[in-house]
Scaffold this motif. Structure first.
Motif, mmCIF file in Angstrom:
data_model
loop_
_atom_site.group_PDB
_atom_site.id
_atom_site.type_symbol
_atom_site.label_atom_id
_atom_site.label_comp_id
_atom_site.label_asym_id
_atom_site.label_seq_id
_atom_site.Cartn_x
_atom_site.Cartn_y
_atom_site.Cartn_z
ATOM 1 N N ARG A 148 4.056 8.753 -4.798
ATOM 2 C CA ARG A 148 3.722 7.791 -3.758
ATOM 3 C C ARG A 148 4.898 7.600 -2.797
ATOM 4 N NH1 ARG A 148 3.009 1.985 -6.844
ATOM 5 N NH2 ARG A 148 5.158 1.683 -7.559
ATOM 6 N N PHE A 149 4.551 7.482 -1.526
ATOM 7 C CA PHE A 149 5.544 7.373 -0.468
ATOM 8 C C PHE A 149 5.101 6.313 0.543
ATOM 9 C CE2 PHE A 149 5.401 11.805 -1.911
ATOM 10 C CZ PHE A 149 6.722 12.055 -2.224
ATOM 11 N N LEU A 150 5.997 6.012 1.463
ATOM 12 C CA LEU A 150 5.713 5.187 2.637
ATOM 13 C C LEU A 150 5.068 3.850 2.278
ATOM 14 C CD1 LEU A 150 4.369 8.017 4.986
ATOM 15 C CD2 LEU A 150 6.627 6.923 5.039
ATOM 16 N N PRO A 151 5.782 3.019 1.537
ATOM 17 C CA PRO A 151 5.223 1.704 1.200
ATOM 18 C C PRO A 151 5.092 0.818 2.442
ATOM 19 C CG PRO A 151 7.553 1.812 0.596
ATOM 20 C CD PRO A 151 7.153 3.198 1.012
ATOM 21 N N ALA A 152 4.013 0.055 2.500
ATOM 22 C CA ALA A 152 3.792 -0.922 3.569
ATOM 23 C C ALA A 152 3.534 -2.263 2.923
ATOM 24 C CB ALA A 152 2.618 -0.510 4.450
ATOM 25 N N GLY A 153 4.443 -3.212 3.084
ATOM 26 C CA GLY A 153 4.325 -4.503 2.422
ATOM 27 C C GLY A 153 3.237 -5.382 3.004
ATOM 28 N N TYR A 154 2.377 -5.906 2.144
ATOM 29 C CA TYR A 154 1.297 -6.835 2.505
ATOM 30 C C TYR A 154 0.318 -6.252 3.528
ATOM 31 C CZ TYR A 154 4.454 -10.165 0.291
ATOM 32 O OH TYR A 154 5.278 -10.808 -0.607
ATOM 33 N N GLY A 155 0.203 -4.948 3.595
ATOM 34 C CA GLY A 155 -0.713 -4.348 4.553
ATOM 35 C C GLY A 155 -0.753 -2.840 4.389
ATOM 36 N N TYR A 156 -1.083 -2.158 5.452
ATOM 37 C CA TYR A 156 -1.213 -0.703 5.422
ATOM 38 C C TYR A 156 -0.963 -0.190 6.828
ATOM 39 C CZ TYR A 156 -5.683 -1.832 7.536
ATOM 40 O OH TYR A 156 -6.640 -2.320 8.369
ATOM 41 N N SER B 163 0.872 -1.170 0.000
ATOM 42 C CA SER B 163 0.000 0.000 0.000
ATOM 43 C C SER B 163 0.911 1.222 0.000
ATOM 44 C CB SER B 163 -0.908 0.005 1.240
ATOM 45 O OG SER B 163 -0.137 0.175 2.416
ATOM 46 N N TRP B 164 0.362 2.345 -0.445
ATOM 47 C CA TRP B 164 1.169 3.562 -0.572
ATOM 48 C C TRP B 164 0.375 4.761 -0.058
ATOM 49 C CZ3 TRP B 164 6.089 3.120 -2.682
ATOM 50 C CH2 TRP B 164 6.364 1.934 -3.359
ATOM 51 N N VAL B 165 1.103 5.741 0.440
ATOM 52 C CA VAL B 165 0.519 7.054 0.713
ATOM 53 C C VAL B 165 0.770 7.904 -0.532
ATOM 54 C CG1 VAL B 165 0.589 9.134 2.134
ATOM 55 C CG2 VAL B 165 0.856 6.873 3.198
ATOM 56 N N MET B 166 -0.321 8.305 -1.187
ATOM 57 C CA MET B 166 -0.210 9.094 -2.414
ATOM 58 C C MET B 166 -0.394 10.572 -2.090
ATOM 59 S SD MET B 166 0.274 6.787 -4.745
ATOM 60 C CE MET B 166 0.094 7.826 -6.195
ATOM 61 N N VAL B 167 0.541 11.394 -2.528
ATOM 62 C CA VAL B 167 0.424 12.851 -2.381
ATOM 63 C C VAL B 167 0.561 13.429 -3.780
ATOM 64 C CG1 VAL B 167 1.298 14.928 -1.271
ATOM 65 C CG2 VAL B 167 1.458 12.723 -0.088
ATOM 66 N N GLY B 168 -0.546 13.969 -4.289
ATOM 67 C CA GLY B 168 -0.546 14.360 -5.689
ATOM 68 C C GLY B 168 -0.362 13.114 -6.535
ATOM 69 N N GLU B 169 0.646 13.125 -7.401
ATOM 70 C CA GLU B 169 0.920 11.966 -8.244
ATOM 71 C C GLU B 169 2.154 11.197 -7.775
ATOM 72 O OE1 GLU B 169 0.799 12.823 -12.417
ATOM 73 O OE2 GLU B 169 -0.679 14.400 -12.161
ATOM 74 N N LEU C 161 -9.387 8.625 -0.593
ATOM 75 C CA LEU C 161 -8.878 9.839 -1.222
ATOM 76 C C LEU C 161 -9.513 11.063 -0.578
ATOM 77 C CD1 LEU C 161 -6.996 10.718 -3.566
ATOM 78 C CD2 LEU C 161 -9.046 10.873 -4.991
ATOM 79 N N ALA C 162 -8.661 12.010 -0.169
ATOM 80 C CA ALA C 162 -9.117 13.293 0.370
ATOM 81 C C ALA C 162 -8.176 14.361 -0.188
ATOM 82 C CB ALA C 162 -9.121 13.260 1.895
ATOM 83 N N SER C 163 -8.113 15.504 0.481
ATOM 84 C CA SER C 163 -7.186 16.557 0.069
ATOM 85 C C SER C 163 -6.190 16.812 1.186
ATOM 86 C CB SER C 163 -7.926 17.855 -0.255
ATOM 87 O OG SER C 163 -8.445 18.445 0.933
ATOM 88 N N ALA D 173 -4.154 19.501 -3.117
ATOM 89 C CA ALA D 173 -3.607 18.305 -3.753
ATOM 90 C C ALA D 173 -4.340 17.066 -3.256
ATOM 91 C CB ALA D 173 -2.118 18.192 -3.445
ATOM 92 N N PRO D 174 -4.672 16.133 -4.146
ATOM 93 C CA PRO D 174 -5.304 14.893 -3.684
ATOM 94 C C PRO D 174 -4.308 14.060 -2.878
ATOM 95 C CG PRO D 174 -4.768 14.748 -6.015
ATOM 96 C CD PRO D 174 -4.482 16.167 -5.610
ATOM 97 N N VAL D 175 -4.786 13.533 -1.772
ATOM 98 C CA VAL D 175 -3.943 12.682 -0.925
ATOM 99 C C VAL D 175 -4.718 11.401 -0.666
ATOM 100 C CG1 VAL D 175 -2.767 12.452 1.299
ATOM 101 C CG2 VAL D 175 -2.850 14.678 0.150
#
Length: 400
Positions: free
Chosen positions: A13-21, A5-11, A52-54, A157-159
């Protein structure tokens, strides 16, 4: 290969979490912000599955949780310092930038869009920043790090929390479940579980005297059971005020577990009747002082004849003073301070009973002396603490 899973900021992606969140991140979103899981991009949403939020919305939520810019700044400085003290390695850029340089780089990156990915210099900058952010994750509270990302991005920005890669067989986290609501509920449950049990009483005297008694009968609960402090602000002191406070706590959604406890007398039962008849949230319990053997046959002045009769005054005259112990309620002549009956309460069909004002004052004074002696180690050893012990036990076990 892990599915992330990823934290998306704009386009980006950061902070990957393997097999979860990260549950702490999921809890920042509302279920109404859930995005449907699609087989491909729909061309309208920044993510294909997740929430998805801002940036503005999430920043306000973080601030409401007490995650302020000052707190985040201090945490970031400490974390960058920790990274800078590590020996140089291929895993991290060298040298580690200062806070100002790091934030400037992050702002520049988050101001760019996907059309810029052909720019090798920008892509290399993203890789370096992502590596630093992954390193900071080991030294910062995850919500503080998310706030750093949000503060450096445009407000609208969409987050998102992107769960798309988890939408596969064999992944323990099911992205189709209401993860945000569940994560937030678990956070609130943790607050309720770890915070001190809060006790609401009819007034300041009851709170002070019960706390004083608890220090003798249950000293191990100091710091785990807290009585509402009426000294911090003026407040009404009666059962009606207790009802108002309970309602206010419920309406406000107070997460802490709390017990509202009132006198075991006619006025107390009448005052709490509507409240006790209702369903309450799991964090709330409404009680009366428990029945006491001493009060099952207690001298009371007959309102018609003026004679003393042994009467069961549980539920009719069980104010806190009646729980101070037989020793406190016994006068110098060896007789118990009698209950006097007041007016009839039609709804319950019984009178309100109480000690005389003089006896009530004397009982409180004697109880304070008894408690002070016990805490100083000067007790005779034969004091009656059954009433106070019964009340504290009822409070502690209210959620059983």
């Amino acid at each position: 290969m892990a599915d992330y899973s990823w934290v998306m900021v704009g386009e980006h992606r950061f902070l990957p979490a393997g097999y979860g969140y990260f549950p702490e991140v999921a809890a920042l979103f509302a279920e109404s912000e859930r995005q449907p899981c699609l087989d491909g991009t729909d061309g309208e949403s920044a993510i294909r599955c997740g929430y998805l939020a801002s940036a503005h919305v999430l920043l306000e939520r973080l601030h409401a949780l007490g995650i302020s810019p000052d707190r985040v700044r201090a945490d970031l400085d400490t974390a960058l310092g920790a990274l800078a003290e590590q020996p140089p390695s291929d895993r991290l850029p060298h040298p580690i930038p200062s806070r100002a340089a790091f934030l400037d780089e992050l702002r520049a990156l988050l101001a760019s869009d996907g059309a810029s990915w052909d720019d090798k210099e920008l892509f290399d900058r993203y890789l370096d920043l992502s590596t630093i952010i992954d390193g900071l994750r080991g030294h910062m509270e995850i919500r503080n790090l998310v706030r750093v990302l949000l503060e450096c991005s445009p407000a609208q920005a969409p987050v998102g929390l992107d769960l798309y890669e988890l939408d596969r067989e064999g992944i323990s986290a099911d992205p189709h479940q209401p993860l945000a609501g569940q994560a937030r509920s678990e956070q609130l449950a943790e607050v309720a579980q770890n915070a001190s049990l809060l006790v609401l009483t009819e007034g300041s005297s009851d709170a002070d005297l019960l706390e004083l008694g608890m220090r003798v009968t249950h000293p191990h609960l100091i710091g785990f059971v807290n009585f509402m402090n009426f000294r911090l602000a003026p407040a009404e002191r009666n059962v009606a005020a207790l009802v108002k406070t309970v309602n206010a706590f419920i309406v406000a959604g107070v997460a802490n577990r709390f017990v509202a406890i009132a006198d075991n007398d006619t006025a107390g039962h009448d005052g709490l009747a509507k409240l006790t008849a209702r369903q309450h949230p799991p964090s709330c319990r409404v009680l009366h002082y428990p029945p006491l053997g001493l009060l099952a046959a207690y001298p009371a002045v007959d309102p018609d004849t003026g004679l003393l009769t042994m009467t069961d005054v549980n539920g009719a005259a069980g104010a806190l003073e009646m729980y101070f112990g037989r020793d406190v309620l016994t006068r110098d002549d060896g007789t118990l301070m009698p209950v006097h009956w007041g007016g009839l309460v039609p709804q319950l069909g019984r009178r309100q009973g109480a000690l005389s004002p003089a006896d009530k004052k004397a009982a409180q004074k004697q109880f304070r002396r008894k408690a002070a002696a016990a805490q100083a180690g000067n007790s005779a050893g034969d004091e009656d603490w059954d009433g106070i012990r019964a009340i504290i036990d009822a409070i502690v076990h209210a959620f059983d």
